[in-house]
Scaffold this motif. Structure first.
Motif, short mmCIF file in Angstrom:
data_model
loop_
_atom_site.label_atom_id
_atom_site.label_comp_id
_atom_site.label_asym_id
_atom_site.label_seq_id
_atom_site.Cartn_x
_atom_site.Cartn_y
_atom_site.Cartn_z
N ILE A 247 1.16 -1.61 -0.01
CA ILE A 247 0.15 0.25 0.21
C ILE A 247 0.56 1.16 0.53
CG2 ILE A 247 -1.58 1.10 1.76
CD1 ILE A 247 -3.06 -1.07 1.50
N ALA B 86 2.61 2.02 -3.26
CA ALA B 86 1.27 2.35 -4.69
C ALA B 86 0.90 3.78 -4.59
CB ALA B 86 0.02 1.15 -4.13
N GLU C 102 3.48 5.21 -5.54
CA GLU C 102 3.47 5.73 -7.36
C GLU C 102 2.53 6.81 -7.69
OE1 GLU C 102 3.18 1.81 -8.75
OE2 GLU C 102 5.36 0.79 -8.28
N LEU C 103 1.52 6.61 -7.35
CA LEU C 103 -0.18 7.40 -7.19
C LEU C 103 0.44 9.40 -6.82
CD1 LEU C 103 -3.10 5.81 -5.82
CD2 LEU C 103 -2.85 5.86 -8.25
N ALA D 274 2.47 9.49 -10.45
CA ALA D 274 1.93 9.25 -11.19
C ALA D 274 0.79 10.81 -11.15
CB ALA D 274 0.93 8.80 -11.31
N LEU E 98 -7.90 11.33 -16.33
CA LEU E 98 -6.06 10.35 -15.16
C LEU E 98 -6.88 10.79 -14.30
CD1 LEU E 98 -5.02 8.39 -15.91
CD2 LEU E 98 -2.63 9.30 -17.10
N TRP F 11 -9.05 10.09 -11.57
CA TRP F 11 -8.75 8.58 -11.15
C TRP F 11 -7.58 8.96 -10.71
CZ3 TRP F 11 -5.36 4.78 -12.29
CH2 TRP F 11 -5.29 3.29 -11.44
N ILE F 12 -6.49 9.91 -10.55
CA ILE F 12 -4.84 9.16 -9.06
C ILE F 12 -5.99 9.49 -8.32
CG2 ILE F 12 -3.03 9.59 -9.48
CD1 ILE F 12 -2.87 9.43 -12.10
N ARG G 270 -8.25 7.73 -5.89
CA ARG G 270 -7.57 6.19 -6.28
C ARG G 270 -6.84 6.27 -4.88
NH1 ARG G 270 -8.36 2.52 -4.86
NH2 ARG G 270 -7.96 -0.10 -5.78
N LEU H 262 -7.53 4.51 -1.33
CA LEU H 262 -6.19 3.64 -0.54
C LEU H 262 -6.42 4.27 0.23
CD1 LEU H 262 -4.79 1.85 -2.13
CD2 LEU H 262 -3.23 2.79 -2.53
N GLN I 227 -9.54 3.08 2.68
CA GLN I 227 -8.79 1.35 2.80
C GLN I 227 -7.58 0.40 4.17
OE1 GLN I 227 -8.05 -0.03 -1.32
NE2 GLN I 227 -9.42 -1.58 -1.17
N VAL J 12 -6.58 -5.75 -2.06
CA VAL J 12 -5.08 -4.69 -2.40
C VAL J 12 -4.66 -5.15 -2.62
CG1 VAL J 12 -4.18 -3.80 -0.44
CG2 VAL J 12 -6.13 -3.60 0.11
N VAL K 247 -4.73 -3.04 -5.67
CA VAL K 247 -3.99 -2.05 -5.87
C VAL K 247 -2.63 -3.10 -6.52
CG1 VAL K 247 -2.60 -0.75 -4.17
CG2 VAL K 247 -5.54 -1.54 -4.33
N VAL L 244 -2.82 -0.92 -9.49
CA VAL L 244 -2.16 0.57 -9.76
C VAL L 244 -0.78 -0.33 -9.91
CG1 VAL L 244 -0.99 1.82 -7.81
CG2 VAL L 244 -3.26 1.77 -7.84
N SER L 245 -0.23 -0.82 -9.60
CA SER L 245 1.38 -1.36 -9.57
C SER L 245 1.43 -3.02 -9.88
CB SER L 245 2.24 -1.38 -8.63
OG SER L 245 1.55 -2.01 -7.45
N ARG M 7 -7.44 0.40 -15.97
CA ARG M 7 -7.20 1.63 -15.85
C ARG M 7 -5.51 1.22 -14.78
NH1 ARG M 7 -11.82 5.79 -14.02
NH2 ARG M 7 -11.59 7.03 -16.11
N VAL N 27 -1.31 2.36 -13.14
CA VAL N 27 -0.39 3.10 -12.91
C VAL N 27 1.13 3.15 -13.38
CG1 VAL N 27 0.96 4.68 -11.06
CG2 VAL N 27 -1.66 3.67 -10.92
N SER N 28 1.38 1.59 -12.91
CA SER N 28 2.90 1.40 -13.12
C SER N 28 2.87 -0.28 -13.93
CB SER N 28 3.93 1.08 -12.10
OG SER N 28 3.45 0.20 -11.04
N ASP O 289 -6.30 4.04 -19.68
CA ASP O 289 -5.65 5.44 -18.90
C ASP O 289 -4.01 4.48 -18.34
OD1 ASP O 289 -7.34 6.74 -19.86
OD2 ASP O 289 -8.41 6.75 -17.43
N VAL P 35 -0.26 5.17 -16.79
CA VAL P 35 1.01 6.39 -16.45
C VAL P 35 2.62 5.75 -16.97
CG1 VAL P 35 2.26 7.51 -14.78
CG2 VAL P 35 -0.89 7.04 -14.84
N VAL Q 267 -4.65 7.46 -23.31
CA VAL Q 267 -4.01 8.31 -22.61
C VAL Q 267 -2.90 7.35 -21.81
CG1 VAL Q 267 -5.50 9.00 -20.69
CG2 VAL Q 267 -3.67 10.80 -21.92
#
Lengths: 204, 311
Positions: free
Chosen positions: A143, A146, A149-150, A153, A173, A176-177, A180, A184, A187, B131, B149, B167-168, B183, B185-186, B201, B203, B220
């Protein structure tokens, strides 16, 4: 001593996972808010009008009259360029202005969002999983990773948006980030790990 | 003396080991058609299997830390949970090992922490949120939203409206159809499916997509590279990349009009027609507008510093 510790553990165990009031406080808050609002309305309205007028005047001054002095050579060049001005260039200057406003908006949104995130992070007890860098709990590190990273990003997308502030897909985008990130952190509050307070301050 | 001590301790240790051993579970209850099923298993492995009965069966072993198993059916609502202490230490040990048999048509809302979920042959509104667990989904139809996640998502033969988010983690999808939203991220996206509409989407991860039946695509990406292999049915596309490279390869000449903005640092490589990019006045930006065949459809591509290739 051990009984006391046991009692403390028991009491901690009975705490709700999320911080929430036990009763609905809104009914008590609402009348106070509405009464204050009606009382202050008459005073606040002229202040808003003055502030809005000041803002409009400042913007006009910034956009219309605050041209730097032009040297003679540059002046002729400017005159030639102005003579050849086309609707397209007018559009460009208008779009630049819109872009600047959007960039301001982007920075404002980023600041507001950051303060929201800080609100979560300040409450270190509820997000103690984030502070345990040396903890082997892989979910906690997942977490934390993440979130990092978010965050990275979000910075990247924000930078891209300042270059293309009218790009709708980039806005989506970015939204959304940010959503998120908040989800998170929420959570994280609900995760069933033993909340351990750091003994030597934060290790963020 | 010490041998007597050990002799006394041994049975005690055996008893304590038995008390923390996983508890088996095997319960079945009848449910209404199209039930709303809510499932919460924090760690371990959960497999959802569809069957033709209007009942739900849960078989397997509960988590070693289980504080009780909940299986409530109230009207149209079903709640299944392997309840764990509200706080515990220890990562993903064995956890719950459950197989849940469900009616094919349902509304499923499942959440977990580190549990891996596998589901197949279900239809309806399906939502999974984890998660760090992985999701394996096969033959889902209706509306599916799979979110994790840091876990990976493996999907196969999905149809309908599909939303996959991580996410990752990575997303690996194949043989699906319908409309999809990805969607990430990495993580990396790899999809080889017959979607008609796709929205991506991304990143920083890379994208590899083969979409032979694609009609509409929105993408994107910030710094990740995208490699798209597309069919000729594409009629509308909007693709943005900031610094990542984008390659669009068509199986045959598409009937499209292209508008490509190469941005201040981008480069454009057109292998579909003989049209060459034009350098803009007073800047190093390149742009290119051209038609392939009669140019009925429209594709817009923008970049700041990426390399755009169409072929």
């Amino acid at each position: 001593m051990s009984t006391k510790k046991h009692d403390l553990d028991y009491l901690i165990g009975t705490l709700p996972p999320e911080i929430a009031p036990t009763t609905d406080l809104w009914n008590g808050i609402k009348p106070h808010l509405t009464s204050q609002k009606t009382h202050q309305n008459n005073v606040v309205r002229p202040l808003w009008a003055i502030a809005a007028t000041f803002l409009v005047c400042s913007l006009l001054w910034l956009t219309q009259w605050r041209d730097e002095p032009v040297r003679p050579q540059e002046q002729t060049l400017t005159q030639v360029q102005t003579a050849n001005v086309t609707p397209a260039t007018i559009d460009t200057s208008a779009s630049v202005e819109v872009d600047n406003h959007l960039i301001e908006l982007i920075n404002q949104i980023a600041q507001t969002h950051q303060s929201q995130l800080d609100g979560f992070i300040r409450n270190q007890y509820t997000v103690s999983w984030q502070l345990s860098a040396n903890n082997n709990e892989h979910i906690q590190t997942d977490i934390a990773k993440a979130l990092a990273e978010l965050e990275s990003a979000s910075v990247q997308v924000q930078a891209a948006l300042t270059q293309q502030p009218t790009n709708q897909q980039l806005w989506q985008l970015w939204r959304w980030i940010m959503q998120r990130q908040i989800t998170l952190l929420q959570q994280g509050q609900k995760l069933p790990f033993t909340h351990t307070r750091p003994s030597k301050g934060n290790t963020l | 003396m010490s041998s007597i001590k050990y002799a006394l301790l041994a049975p005690l240790m055996a008893i304590s080991a038995l008390t923390i051993a996983a508890e088996p579970v095997d319960q079945q209850q009848d449910v209404a058609a199209n039930s709303n099923v809510s499932i919460k298993v924090q760690r371990g492995n959960v497999e959802f299997i569809s069957w033709d009965n209007n009942s739900i069966q849960v078989k397997g072993e509960l988590d070693e830390l289980s504080k009780g198993f909940i299986f409530d059916v109230k009207g149209n609502t079903v709640v299944i949970e392997d309840k764990l202490p509200r706080s515990y230490q220890g990562g993903n040990k064995q956890g719950s090992q459950l197989t849940i048999y469900l009616p094919t048509q349902l509304s499923l809302d499942a959440e977990g922490v580190s549990a891996d979920y596998a589901l197949s042959k279900l239809s309806g509104q399906i939502a999974i949120a984890l998660v760090s667990g992985n999701i394996k989904a096969k033959q889902l139809s209706g509306s599916s939203k799979l979110t994790t996640v840091s876990g990976n998502i493996n999907s196969e033969q999905l149809s309908g409206k599909i939303k996959l988010e991580t996410v990752s983690g990575d997303i690996d999808d194949k043989d699906s159809q319908g409309e999809a939203e990805f969607r990430l991220v990495s993580g990396e996206l790899d999809t080889h499916s017959d979607f008609t509409q796709v929205s991506i989407d991304q990143v920083s991860g890379d994208i590899e997509a083969t979409l032979n039946q694609i009609n509409q695509i929105n993408m994107v990406t910030i710094s990740g590279d995208a490699d798209l292999n597309l069919g000729t049915q594409l009629s509308k596309g909007h693709l943005e990349t900031i610094s990542g490279d984008l390659t669009m390869a068509f199986s045959a000449a598409p009937n499209l009009s292209f508008m490509i903005d190469g941005g201040p640092g981008g480069r454009i490589n057109n292998q579909l027609t003989d049209d060459k990019p034009v350098k803009k006045k007073y800047s190093s930006s390149q742009s290119l507008q051209f038609n392939s065949l009669s140019g009925d459809g429209q594709v817009n591509i923008n970049t700041i510093s990426g390399r755009i290739s169409v072929k």
